[in-house]
Design a protein around this motif. Structure first.
Motif, short mmCIF file in Angstrom:
data_model
loop_
_atom_site.label_atom_id
_atom_site.label_comp_id
_atom_site.label_asym_id
_atom_site.label_seq_id
_atom_site.Cartn_x
_atom_site.Cartn_y
_atom_site.Cartn_z
N ALA A 17 -2.78 -45.70 -48.50
CA ALA A 17 -3.60 -46.12 -49.68
C ALA A 17 -2.71 -46.65 -50.53
O ALA A 17 -1.78 -46.68 -50.24
N ASN A 18 -3.52 -47.42 -51.52
CA ASN A 18 -3.18 -47.93 -52.92
C ASN A 18 -2.05 -49.47 -52.13
O ASN A 18 -0.96 -49.48 -52.88
N THR A 30 -6.23 -50.55 -51.90
CA THR A 30 -6.62 -49.99 -49.73
C THR A 30 -7.73 -48.52 -51.00
O THR A 30 -6.71 -48.20 -51.82
N ASP A 31 -8.57 -47.61 -50.90
CA ASP A 31 -8.99 -46.87 -51.35
C ASP A 31 -8.22 -45.39 -50.34
O ASP A 31 -7.01 -45.63 -49.36
N GLU A 32 -8.01 -44.14 -50.46
CA GLU A 32 -7.21 -43.16 -49.84
C GLU A 32 -7.73 -43.08 -48.75
O GLU A 32 -6.68 -42.89 -47.59
N PHE A 36 -10.36 -51.56 -47.93
CA PHE A 36 -10.60 -52.73 -48.92
C PHE A 36 -12.36 -53.50 -48.26
O PHE A 36 -12.33 -53.16 -47.14
#
Length: 130
Positions: A17-18, A30-32, A36
């Motif tokens: 993530a991130n 990017t999400d959890e 993306f």
């Protein structure tokens, strides 16, 4: 036109993530779930992650029509307390011994282990300057 995919850890398979992902103009995180989606840019040539990785070529993927999903399998480099960048520019090569310069640069990379080695100029000869 849009580009989507997932970023996972090379050794664990865990979603990351991130992580910043870019097409050269647009950047998303990017999400959890490590996923993306970039809206797309017509002049884009690669999709890349914006973290240092342990491999030299796992941080970018060339854009191709046949690719439906841009999935990165990376191992982010371990953070360090110190950070070094080696930068050179405008390395004209006429009337100089470029081999000596290349050996010097190689030795500097060995000595300082820079996180990044940037060459922001051009390698040219005298005719190219004219």
């Amino acid at each position: 036109m849009s580009y989507s995919g997932k970023v996972t850890h090379r050794r664990t398979g865990e979603a990351l993530a991130n992580i910043p992902v870019s097409d050269g103009r647009n950047t998303v995180f990017t999400d959890e779930n490590g996923c993306f989606t970039l809206e797309g840019w017509e002049r884009a040539h690669v999709i890349s992650v914006g973290v240092l990785t342990t491999c030299q070529n796992d941080w970018f993927i060339y854009i191709e029509d046949r690719i439906e999903s841009y999935n990165f399998v990376i191992e982010p480099a371990a953070p360090k307390d110190d950070f070094c960048i080696l930068h050179i520019s405008d390395t004209e090569i006429d009337k100089t011994n470029f081999t000596d310069r290349a050996v010097f640069l190689r030795d500097m990379v060995k000595k300082y282990s820079p996180a990044l080695f940037l060459h922001t100029g051009d390698i040219c000869n005298e005719d190219g300057l004219k």
